[in-house]
Design a protein around this motif. Sequence first.
Motif, PDB file in Angstrom:
ATOM      1  N   ILE A  92       0.863  -1.128   0.161  1.00  0.00           N
ATOM      2  CA  ILE A  92       0.013  -0.042  -0.049  1.00  0.00           C
ATOM      3  C   ILE A  92       0.897   1.291  -0.115  1.00  0.00           C
ATOM      4  O   ILE A  92       0.584   2.300  -0.426  1.00  0.00           O
ATOM      5  CB  ILE A  92      -0.984  -0.186   1.185  1.00  0.00           C
ATOM      6  N   ASP A  93       2.082   1.139   0.389  1.00  0.00           N
ATOM      7  CA  ASP A  93       3.090   2.224   0.636  1.00  0.00           C
ATOM      8  C   ASP A  93       3.420   2.966  -0.648  1.00  0.00           C
ATOM      9  O   ASP A  93       3.975   3.664  -1.027  1.00  0.00           O
ATOM     10  CB  ASP A  93       4.402   2.172   1.202  1.00  0.00           C
ATOM     11  N   ASN A  94       3.071   2.098  -1.907  1.00  0.00           N
ATOM     12  CA  ASN A  94       3.522   2.254  -3.271  1.00  0.00           C
ATOM     13  C   ASN A  94       2.477   3.236  -4.042  1.00  0.00           C
ATOM     14  O   ASN A  94       2.626   3.570  -5.292  1.00  0.00           O
ATOM     15  CB  ASN A  94       3.735   1.028  -3.950  1.00  0.00           C
ATOM     16  N   PHE A  95       1.366   3.422  -3.246  1.00  0.00           N
ATOM     17  CA  PHE A  95       0.313   3.942  -3.927  1.00  0.00           C
ATOM     18  C   PHE A  95      -0.146   5.483  -2.879  1.00  0.00           C
ATOM     19  O   PHE A  95      -0.068   5.448  -1.973  1.00  0.00           O
ATOM     20  CB  PHE A  95      -1.089   3.388  -3.918  1.00  0.00           C
ATOM     21  N   HIS A  96      -0.031   6.444  -3.731  1.00  0.00           N
ATOM     22  CA  HIS A  96      -0.184   7.624  -3.107  1.00  0.00           C
ATOM     23  C   HIS A  96      -1.393   8.538  -3.639  1.00  0.00           C
ATOM     24  O   HIS A  96      -2.223   8.892  -2.618  1.00  0.00           O
ATOM     25  CB  HIS A  96       1.064   8.563  -3.420  1.00  0.00           C
ATOM     26  N   PHE A  97      -1.745   8.752  -4.717  1.00  0.00           N
ATOM     27  CA  PHE A  97      -2.784   9.618  -5.086  1.00  0.00           C
ATOM     28  C   PHE A  97      -4.095   8.749  -4.987  1.00  0.00           C
ATOM     29  O   PHE A  97      -5.051   9.174  -4.476  1.00  0.00           O
ATOM     30  CB  PHE A  97      -2.798   9.650  -6.658  1.00  0.00           C
ATOM     31  N   TRP A  98      -4.159   7.256  -4.919  1.00  0.00           N
ATOM     32  CA  TRP A  98      -5.146   6.462  -4.880  1.00  0.00           C
ATOM     33  C   TRP A  98      -5.237   5.758  -3.382  1.00  0.00           C
ATOM     34  O   TRP A  98      -5.976   4.685  -3.241  1.00  0.00           O
ATOM     35  CB  TRP A  98      -5.491   5.479  -5.917  1.00  0.00           C
ATOM     36  N   ARG A  99      -4.252   5.850  -2.549  1.00  0.00           N
ATOM     37  CA  ARG A  99      -4.096   5.188  -1.449  1.00  0.00           C
ATOM     38  C   ARG A  99      -5.284   5.229  -0.676  1.00  0.00           C
ATOM     39  O   ARG A  99      -5.878   4.025  -0.144  1.00  0.00           O
ATOM     40  CB  ARG A  99      -3.068   5.842  -0.637  1.00  0.00           C
ATOM     41  N   GLU A 100      -5.908   6.335  -0.255  1.00  0.00           N
ATOM     42  CA  GLU A 100      -7.115   6.360   0.574  1.00  0.00           C
ATOM     43  C   GLU A 100      -8.299   5.563   0.081  1.00  0.00           C
ATOM     44  O   GLU A 100      -9.041   4.926   0.828  1.00  0.00           O
ATOM     45  CB  GLU A 100      -7.609   7.879   0.844  1.00  0.00           C
ATOM     46  N   ARG A 101      -8.576   5.648  -1.222  1.00  0.00           N
ATOM     47  CA  ARG A 101      -9.598   4.940  -1.952  1.00  0.00           C
ATOM     48  C   ARG A 101      -9.228   3.109  -1.981  1.00  0.00           C
ATOM     49  O   ARG A 101     -10.305   2.357  -1.640  1.00  0.00           O
ATOM     50  CB  ARG A 101      -9.931   5.504  -3.241  1.00  0.00           C
ATOM     51  N   LEU A 102      -8.097   2.979  -2.179  1.00  0.00           N
ATOM     52  CA  LEU A 102      -7.662   1.567  -2.013  1.00  0.00           C
ATOM     53  C   LEU A 102      -7.952   1.035  -0.473  1.00  0.00           C
ATOM     54  O   LEU A 102      -8.393   0.051  -0.400  1.00  0.00           O
ATOM     55  CB  LEU A 102      -6.328   1.471  -2.237  1.00  0.00           C
ATOM     56  N   VAL A 103      -7.462   1.785   0.589  1.00  0.00           N
ATOM     57  CA  VAL A 103      -7.688   1.298   1.920  1.00  0.00           C
ATOM     58  C   VAL A 103      -9.088   1.165   1.956  1.00  0.00           C
ATOM     59  O   VAL A 103      -9.610   0.088   2.742  1.00  0.00           O
ATOM     60  CB  VAL A 103      -7.064   2.195   2.726  1.00  0.00           C
ATOM     61  N   LEU A 104     -10.003   2.146   1.799  1.00  0.00           N
ATOM     62  CA  LEU A 104     -11.404   1.882   1.877  1.00  0.00           C
ATOM     63  C   LEU A 104     -11.947   0.916   1.091  1.00  0.00           C
ATOM     64  O   LEU A 104     -12.818   0.070   1.705  1.00  0.00           O
ATOM     65  CB  LEU A 104     -11.923   3.330   1.533  1.00  0.00           C
ATOM     66  N   LEU A 105     -11.502   0.485   0.062  1.00  0.00           N
ATOM     67  CA  LEU A 105     -11.990  -0.212  -0.733  1.00  0.00           C
ATOM     68  C   LEU A 105     -11.751  -1.803  -0.302  1.00  0.00           C
ATOM     69  O   LEU A 105     -12.617  -2.553   0.010  1.00  0.00           O
ATOM     70  CB  LEU A 105     -11.457  -0.574  -2.220  1.00  0.00           C
TER      71      LEU A 105
END
Length: 360
Positions: free
Chosen positions: A283-296
């Motif tokens: 997850i640390d490799n994602f920045h712009f979409w991090r919050e949405r990926l975490v919620l998903l």
Amino acid sequence: MAFKARDEDLDDTIISQPLVSLPIRYTFLCKVYRARINLGGFQITDDGFQAFYTRFDELRQIAVPKCGGATQDCTYRRLVDIIELLRTPGASRAEVKRVVSDRFTVRLPISPLIDLAASLLSLVFVSGPVAAISYDDPVIWDDTMILGRPMQSGQVSLIETIFRRPPSGTDSVKLPQSFTAAHLETIGGIQIRWTHNLADHLLLRDDDTRLMLYHHVSVLQLQDRADSILPAGLAEETIRTMSLLMPPSLGKANAWFQQEQRKHHLDTSVGQCDRLNSSERQIDNFHFWRERLVLLKRTYDEAEPRSLSQLWWDDRKKTQWLTFWVAVLVFLMTIFFGVIQSVASIVQAWASVKALRTQN
């Protein structure tokens, strides 16, 4: 098969007419995204960009009637010129409208053309405060706001407002190989809805039961360059989210995406993204979409199976899954042998009665 871009193709075609031939489409694409394409390098085919051209034609048909029918002075070259103005650092919507109005010999509504140009350039559905074009869930672009890069401090950029790069979070979610779009549907009960609006990518809607996915990878591959108005790294990261959710199988699109592509006429490049390894899925490799990926991921983890098919495919907790299906198997075997025993008892009783009748 590749074609050389010709400016005269754009000068002779008005926007009320669709882009039919491949050479003109090629030329338009090169100009819109400043694609540096040569005969020995990148090649454009109908398959690679068909989804993009189909959607552009839909947007064009929405914008043209808003211009009041006076589009004989508006060619695709004019549209490209508007896009170039939008690239100008620090140029607000009001300034772009003034310059464009001065360049046209025939007076016609300018806002629909600017909205169309901005939507093409940014990959986001953009509309002015009056909503000149009825796009689905457009992002409202105020006259005082610039679209892309600011020229001085204090200027507000619409694109930077939409795609903020938040500071690194402390969320410790894991993105395993099983975290795919196919499993989101079959196990999590989350319906996949495809979008042409980059701002809606990975957005959960309808009480977290529907997931929006952007699919124009072919165009994103032209964006990750120095003169793109998108934030640096956004296009590449977006493609990696598609690799995460739709990993290829043996170098080809997986069966789930192939079915979706045929059904919805999606960009075929989605299924050809590189497969992510374990370290790339962090997850640390994602920045712009991090919050949405975490919620998903949390929504997916909290989803409970609602049908037997979901129970069968839901192996997120392998120990519980194995225990449940072993119990089901034992239950079914108990019923099976109970039925056999009952049938055997009935047959035995029937045979005894028949024997007594024979003796009598």
